[in-house]
Design an enzyme around this catalytic site. Structure first.
Site, short mmCIF file in Angstrom:
data_model
loop_
_atom_site.label_atom_id
_atom_site.label_comp_id
_atom_site.label_asym_id
_atom_site.label_seq_id
_atom_site.Cartn_x
_atom_site.Cartn_y
_atom_site.Cartn_z
N LYS A 50 42.76 -33.73 51.64
CA LYS A 50 44.09 -34.38 51.53
C LYS A 50 44.28 -33.37 49.89
O LYS A 50 45.27 -33.35 49.91
CB LYS A 50 44.74 -35.79 52.11
N GLN A 94 44.06 -45.71 52.12
CA GLN A 94 43.19 -45.17 53.58
C GLN A 94 42.36 -46.02 54.43
O GLN A 94 41.89 -47.22 54.24
CB GLN A 94 42.28 -44.48 52.76
N ASP A 117 52.16 -43.14 55.52
CA ASP A 117 51.71 -43.33 56.51
C ASP A 117 52.29 -44.30 57.97
O ASP A 117 52.32 -43.98 58.75
CB ASP A 117 50.64 -43.79 56.72
#
Ligand code: NAP
Length: 282
Positions: A50, A94, A117
């Site tokens: 990322k 994450q 997300d």
């Protein structure tokens, strides 16, 4: 029949180009923060990737690597700092988090308009209501991939195997929004092979290598493999999807490879979300 490849690498390259072009609208480049707790090796690989992609596309990237023994209080303090930091446009935690941290509680602390997300329940609810603020990266990547190759969705019988909040559930909702007739299958589903054979579009998001076999696929079906499984090989491992790729390729009309399929789309969609959230703030 030999299936044609739905290449995530190819479709993702187009999304990355769009992200780069979108930079022109900003005087300050958008910024994305990633929070990783612990040292899960797969998470480490994703987080590094990322960071690399952000750099390539001109997005400012910040990575917070916290130790495994981070407490919920410490993590929630960082989330609240990122929520109020004017220089951060979007961020994500994450997953998976270490077991002593309550994942749902942490995700609920993220400001919905910085939720890169789409994991916050508010954003998930908006997605379910058909009015999304932001789209979940992996399912959004699946749809962009299908669109890239002109695969029709409307009116099709779609079977999604898996119902997790990250993959199967939002993917089914997004297919429904695109007018597919959606069925979800999960571990309690009976007669799964029969359901699979009725489907024109099959999405496997199970987390078990070679789960979908050729006898479960009708000739001409489109098969999308969301699975990413580390299978031991020699001293290391290889990545495999949920689909028995070789055999299913002989029956399907289109199929995603692993790697180079859906996985390649996820980070592209994350960057695209970051740009969209930053643009909404202009
Ligand atoms: P998960 O949370 O473990 O969910 C797996 C789903 O599969 C569950 O809904 C489970 O049903 C269902 N399932 C398990 N065994 C089954 C069976 N025998 N028959 C039918 N359904 C069954 O996993 P996930 O997070 O959704 O991830 C799934 C896979 O996608 C993993 O390989 C993961 O690495 C991959 N993934 C890839 C990306 C990407 O970027 N491409 C992103 C996310 C995930 P129950 O609900 O009944 O338990």
């Amino acid at each position: 029949m030999s299936a044609r490849l739905l290449s995530g690498k190819e479709a993702a390259a187009k999304v990355f180009d769009e992200v780069k072009s979108a930079m022109r609208a900003f005087t300050q480049p958008p910024s994305l923060a990633v929070v990783q707790v612990g040292s899960d090796p797969a998470s480490g690989v994703y987080v590094n990737m990322k960071e690399k992609r952000c750099l390539e596309c001109g997005i400012r990237s910040a990575v917070f690597r916290l130790p495994e023994n981070t407490t919920e209080t410490e993590l929630s303090e960082l989330i609240s700092k990122l929520n109020s930091d004017q220089t951060i446009d979007a961020f994500l935690i994450q997953l998976p988090l270490p077991e002593h941290i309550n994942e749902a509680r942490m995700l609920e602390l993220i400001r919905p308009d910085k939720d890169a997300d789409c994991f916050h329940p508010y954003n998930f609810g908006r997605l379910a209501a058909g009015n999304p603020l932001v789209l979940p990266c992996t399912p959004a990547g699946v749809l962009v991939l299908l669109d890239h190759y002109g695969i029709e969705i409307e009116g099709k019988r779609a079977l999604v195997i898996g119902r997790s909040n990250i993959a199967g559930k939002p993917l089914g909702l997004m297919l429904l929004a695109r007018h597919a007739s959606v069925t979800w299958a999960h571990s309690r589903t009976r007669n799964l092979p029969d359901l699979c054979r009725e489907a024109e579009l099959i999405f496997a998001a199970v987390g078990k290598p070679n789960f979908l076999t050729a006898d479960m696929v009708s000739p001409g079906a489109v098969v999308v493999d969301v699975g990413i499984n580390r299978v031991p090989s020699g001293d290391g491992y290889v990545l495999r999807g949920d689909v028995d790729f070789e055999a299913v390729s002989e029956r399907a009309s289109w199929i995603t490879p692993v790697p180079g399929g859906v996985g390649a789309m996820t980070i592209a969609m994350l960057l695209s979300n970051c740009v969209a959230l930053a643009r909404a703030r202009l």
